[in-house]
Each structure stands twice: as C-alpha cells, then as structure tokens.
Write a protein that holds these residues in place. Structure first.
Motif, short mmCIF file in Angstrom:
data_model
loop_
_atom_site.label_atom_id
_atom_site.label_comp_id
_atom_site.label_asym_id
_atom_site.label_seq_id
_atom_site.Cartn_x
_atom_site.Cartn_y
_atom_site.Cartn_z
N GLY A 26 0.79 -1.22 0.00
CA GLY A 26 0.00 0.00 0.00
C GLY A 26 0.82 1.27 0.00
N TRP A 27 2.14 1.16 -0.14
CA TRP A 27 2.99 2.34 -0.15
C TRP A 27 2.86 3.05 -1.50
N LYS A 28 2.87 4.36 -1.48
CA LYS A 28 2.74 5.16 -2.70
C LYS A 28 4.12 5.69 -3.10
N GLU A 29 4.50 5.35 -4.32
CA GLU A 29 5.81 5.78 -4.83
C GLU A 29 5.77 7.25 -5.22
N SER A 30 6.83 7.97 -4.92
CA SER A 30 6.93 9.39 -5.22
C SER A 30 7.13 9.61 -6.72
N SER A 31 6.62 10.72 -7.20
CA SER A 31 6.84 11.10 -8.60
C SER A 31 8.30 11.47 -8.83
N PHE A 40 9.88 6.67 -1.56
CA PHE A 40 8.61 6.64 -0.85
C PHE A 40 8.71 7.59 0.33
N GLN A 41 7.69 8.44 0.53
CA GLN A 41 7.66 9.31 1.70
C GLN A 41 7.09 8.52 2.86
N VAL A 42 7.83 8.37 3.93
CA VAL A 42 7.36 7.64 5.12
C VAL A 42 7.48 8.58 6.31
N GLY A 43 6.41 9.29 6.57
CA GLY A 43 6.46 10.29 7.63
C GLY A 43 7.43 11.39 7.26
#
Length: 141
Positions: A26-31, A40-43
């Motif tokens: 469910g992680w969203k990859e950064s553009s 990936f932005q994690v916090g």
C-alpha cells in the motif's frame, strides 16, 4: 550534527521486485522516482530502493555480503491485532515471516518479516511509546 535521519536507502537485488513488494503493502511511490531508484515518503523520512551493486559502487564498498545485516527497520502499530494483521499483509505481498507475533519480555508485542531482499522488519505494538495522530512514535522526553 543535527539529530535527524533524512533517508533510509536499501540496496536491493531486483529493483522491480522490491518496488512491487512495497506497492503491494500500500505504499505510494513518489513522482521523484526514476528508473534506477524508487522513493517513498514515510512520515518525515524518505525511504529509497536502489540497486545493491549501484549503491555499493556509489559508497565505494563491496556489494558482497549475506546473513544478518546488523539492523532491522521497524513499523509500530496501535494494537496487538494490528501486529498480526500487518505481518499477514507483508507475507501476502511477497515477504517472508521470520518470527511470528508474540509477547515480548519487555511488555510489548512484536513479530518480524523479511522483504524480498531479506531486510528485516519488526512490526511492534509498544504500550510505553504512544503514537501521534499520524501514527508516528512519540518517545518520552
């Protein structure tokens, strides 16, 4: 030095496989990602996946190595049930269960999974460290 961590970068053997694994969680990859690196932005921390050989070359060290890497990443959750659910999700996404969820001697509840490159992740409920409204651990001052 300022007490902060900006990035955690994993050197992975198959970038495509690792991308799919973390996206399946469910992680969203950064553009800002590129063909050769996934972000990936994690916090407040950026998490990156980079080819193992390329990362070793960048640091001017050998890419050889196996076994325990000497660290584990951690994902804290709000309950014991969430520990078990998160471990199940990781396994269903292609991870490997390393240690089933269980009570810890120090009073928490935790288990471990490994991602496709065998990087260890602890999934933990710690009743002594609260999570804020965003799910981030708040250490006592």
């Amino acid at each position: 030095m300022k007490q902060t961590i900006s990035f955690v970068t994993l050197g992975v053997s198959d970038l495509g496989r690792s991308r799919r694994f973390y996206k399946a969680l469910g992680w969203k990859e950064s553009s800002g990602s590129k063909a050769e690196v996934a972000f990936f932005q994690v916090g407040n921390i950026a998490f990156a996946l980079f080819g193992r050989e390329s990362l070793a070359e960048d640091a001017n060290v050998s890419a050889a190595g196996s076994g325990f890497a000497g660290f584990a990443l951690a994902h804290n959750v709000a309950s014991e049930l969430e520990v078990e659910a998160t471990l199940q999700e990781a396994v269903a996404s292609g991870g490997r269960l390393v240690k089933s969820a269980e009570k810890a001697a120090w009073g928490g509840f935790r288990g471990y999974f490994a991602d496709p490159d065998d990087f260890l992740w602890e999934v933990c409920f710690n009743p002594f460290f609260a999570l804020d409204e965003h799910g981030f651990v708040q250490l006592p001052t």
